[in-house]
Design an enzyme around this catalytic site. Structure first.
Site, PDB file in Angstrom:
ATOM      1  CB  SER A 114      38.989  47.911  38.954  1.00 33.86           C
ATOM      2  OG  SER A 114      38.465  46.804  39.641  1.00 33.86           O
ATOM      3  CG  HIS A 115      34.551  47.911  39.351  1.00 32.67           C
ATOM      4  ND1 HIS A 115      35.675  48.125  40.115  1.00 32.67           N
ATOM      5  CD2 HIS A 115      33.662  48.842  39.715  1.00 32.67           C
ATOM      6  CE1 HIS A 115      35.468  49.148  40.930  1.00 32.67           C
ATOM      7  NE2 HIS A 115      34.248  49.601  40.706  1.00 32.67           N
ATOM      8  CG  ASP A 278      37.259  43.106  38.736  1.00 31.33           C
ATOM      9  OD1 ASP A 278      37.988  42.095  38.703  1.00 31.33           O
ATOM     10  OD2 ASP A 278      37.607  44.183  39.241  1.00 31.33           O
ATOM     11  CG  ASP A 280      41.433  44.660  38.088  1.00 37.43           C
ATOM     12  OD1 ASP A 280      40.212  44.498  38.284  1.00 37.43           O
ATOM     13  OD2 ASP A 280      42.208  45.076  38.973  1.00 37.43           O
ATOM     14  NE  ARG A 283      35.890  45.434  42.518  1.00 34.05           N
ATOM     15  CZ  ARG A 283      35.135  46.416  42.955  1.00 34.05           C
ATOM     16  NH1 ARG A 283      33.820  46.291  42.910  1.00 34.05           N
ATOM     17  NH2 ARG A 283      35.672  47.530  43.413  1.00 34.05           N
TER      18      ARG A 283
END
Ligand code: VG1
Ligand code: CO
Length: 544
Positions: A114-115, A278, A280, A283
């Site tokens: 993710s982020h 983000d 992936d 977000r």
């Protein structure tokens, strides 16, 4: 045809997967057999997956490509019939969810942390999504975790790497690998939900925006939609090329990490609208000229305006938010006469509510918003939601916010993160809070009175499963709240998250500074949790 090969392994040394699957340093995943053992534990925990379709894709970070090759060879050796792979191994998390649903796949493996930063010394992650397109529920992740403890071999096909860069079908053992366009199915879904003509006219009329893809996965999606289809000028999408290390930055769309975008929106000749996503692509951060929309407010504004959007013209069945998310959306739901569900942190808890039709919209304070169109939060979707609302209402982001607060009151809200603290100290702090917070009921603390305190426990209304210890909360009589929980996604030490919220109905007090308004609650949180004494920290590492 190549025979399946059984390879004996070292025992899996993983820890329990957290909020969103297994996240570790790349160097951990690179240990011999580590990735393979985790994948086999997933496959072993699935029932009736033989001759089924699996979706595979990730955010393109370092280790994405070798991981895809291992997964394909293991999927072939484990009896899958077909694997759909995003071109180059790329699928944003919401696009993976979309593809799983559209092609009725059995499930999917989403490769991302993710982020979190990417690169040889940074983070990697794997998440299993089930057939509804959403993150596996706890009973599946628990089964995977249990399996990792006993697994002693994995099945992998001895075969050369598959070409994942050109579209089309290949054969791998008894399995078909189909390399699909990473963007196309997702774009089609967005076209069905939003009024692209209206948004195109809006851009033509001179509306300007900037989208910061942060050198992460949304670059190709945002370019295709914003620049190619909606006619925004080339350059609207900044940092559009996905890089394995995200250009050395945190692909985390908040005021700290997307600071270039924030400066652009505050600078001379600022565009009307700004947004970021983000690593992936699940977000989103929403900005107006000189203004920032908190994720909790964004959810509330989207809920209040959703009927203006073609895909939601029939209204909302209900809404859901994670417990720490501000209750701004609750006020919208109250006015609309629809239910609001309060769930633990993590998108997997929205799955049953969405599948059963109980809710249409969901959101988390951590820059996550989404709807029943997929089973993940969706960054580009949230941006299109705002774009479509702006194109209909023709007001600035700041005006829309002000009008919203005037109608519903304002929920001042902030999250303070203390990253990389000692795990034992963090656990002891939570134990202390669990022991002391229930006894605070009716106590006066500064200018607040405690209504009650507890450790959030959730019973899923659809399957009755119970998730306890989901965050210690102190609820005050005026609706203010303090929530404490430990992160389940970090890869170093522990991260304490402190969430504070204060409701202000009086519209003459809607222009205050958020941190000043919340200062007394923040102080109380420090005292209650003994943060300084227990962690040695006098300041949070990130404030959002
Ligand atoms: C964080 C957020 C949570 C979110 C999760 C995954 O979890 O707080 O709201 O669902 O990240 O987001 P935690 O346990 O660290 O607080 V993503 O974009 O990383 O899939
Ligand atoms: Co994400």
């Amino acid at each position: 045809m190549i025979a399946h090969r059984i390879v004996s392994t070292v025992p899996f040394s993983g820890q329990k997967p957290g909020t969103s699957g297994l996240r570790k340093k790349v160097t951990v995943f690179q240990q011999p057999h580590y990735l393979e053992n985790f994948i086999q534990a997933i496959f072993d925990s699935l029932e009736d997956s033989a001759r089924q379709t699996l979706v595979v894709g990730g955010d393109g970070r370092f280790f994405n490509r070798p991981a895809v090759q291992v997964i394909l060879k293991m999927a072939a050796a484990n009896g899958f019939e077909r694997c759909l792979v995003g071109q180059g191994g790329i699928l944003s998390t919401p696009a993976a969810s979309c593809v799983i649903r559209k092609y009725h796949a059995f499930g999917g493996l989403v490769l991302s942390a993710s982020h979190n930063p990417g690169g040889p010394q940074e983070d990697f992650g794997i998440k299993y999504n089930i057939g509804n397109g959403g993150p596996a529920p706890e009973k599946v992740t628990d089964a995977i975790y249990t399996r990792t403890g006993v697994i002693d071999s994995y099945r992998i096909l001895a075969a050369p790497d598959v070409d994942i860069d050109s579209l089309g079908q290949r054969i791998l053992g008894d399995m078909t690998v189909e390399v699909i366009d990473s963007v196309r199915d997702y774009v089609t879904l967005m076209q069905n939900l939003f009024d692209f003509n209206r948004i195109r006219d809006f851009f033509r009329s001179g509306f300007r925006m900037r989208f910061d893809a942060m050198h992460a996965v949304t670059g190709p999606y945002a370019r295709a939609i914003l620049e190619e289809m909606l006619g925004a000028p080339v350059g609207t999408v900044m940092n559009a090329i996905p890089l394995e290390d995200f250009g050395g930055h945190h692909p985390d769309p908040n005021l700290v990490h997307a600071c270039d975008l924030v400066q652009t929106l505050h600078g001379p000749d600022a565009p009307d609208f700004g947004a970021a996503s983000d690593g992936d692509g699940d977000r989103n951060m929403i900005l107006g000229r000189m203004s920032f929309v908190t994720p909790s407010d964004s959810l509330a504004v989207i809920a209040a305006n959703a009927h203006l959007i073609p895909g939601y013209a029939e209204g909302l069945a209900g809404v859901a938010r994670s417990m720490p998310t501000s209750s701004a959306v609750d006020r919208v739901a109250l006015k609309k006469g629809i239910r609001v569900h309060e769930t633990p942190t993590g998108w997997k808890f929205f799955g049953n509510l969405l599948d059963s039709g109980a809710v249409t919209l969901c959101g988390e304070e951590s820059f996550g918003t989404g709807s029943n169109h997929v089973r993940e939060k969706d960054g580009v979707w949230a941006v299109l939601m705002w774009l479509n609302i702006l194109a209909v209402r023709r007001k600035s982001v700041a005006e829309i916010l002000r009008i919203h607060w005037r109608g519903y009151g304002r929920n001042y809200y902030s999250r303070h993160d203390y990253e990389g603290i000692d795990s034992a100290a963090a656990d002891a702090m939570m134990t202390h809070l669990r022991a002391t917070v229930p006894g605070l009921a009716d106590r006066r603390l500064g200018s607040f009175t405690v209504a009650c305190g507890d450790d959030f426990c959730y019973t899923d209304p659809v399957d009755g499963s119970v998730s306890s210890r989901q965050g210690v909360r102190v609820l005050f009589t005026d609706g203010s709240r303090i929530v404490f929980r430990l992160s389940g996604t970090g890869t170093e030490g522990a991260t304490l998250r402190v969430y504070v919220e204060k409701y202000e109905p009086d519209h003459t007090r809607h222009d205050q500074n958020t941190q000043e308004t919340l200062a007394e609650l923040v102080q109380l949180a420090n005292t209650l949790a003994e943060i300084r004494e227990r962690t040695g920290r006098t300041q949070p590492s990130v404030v959002t």
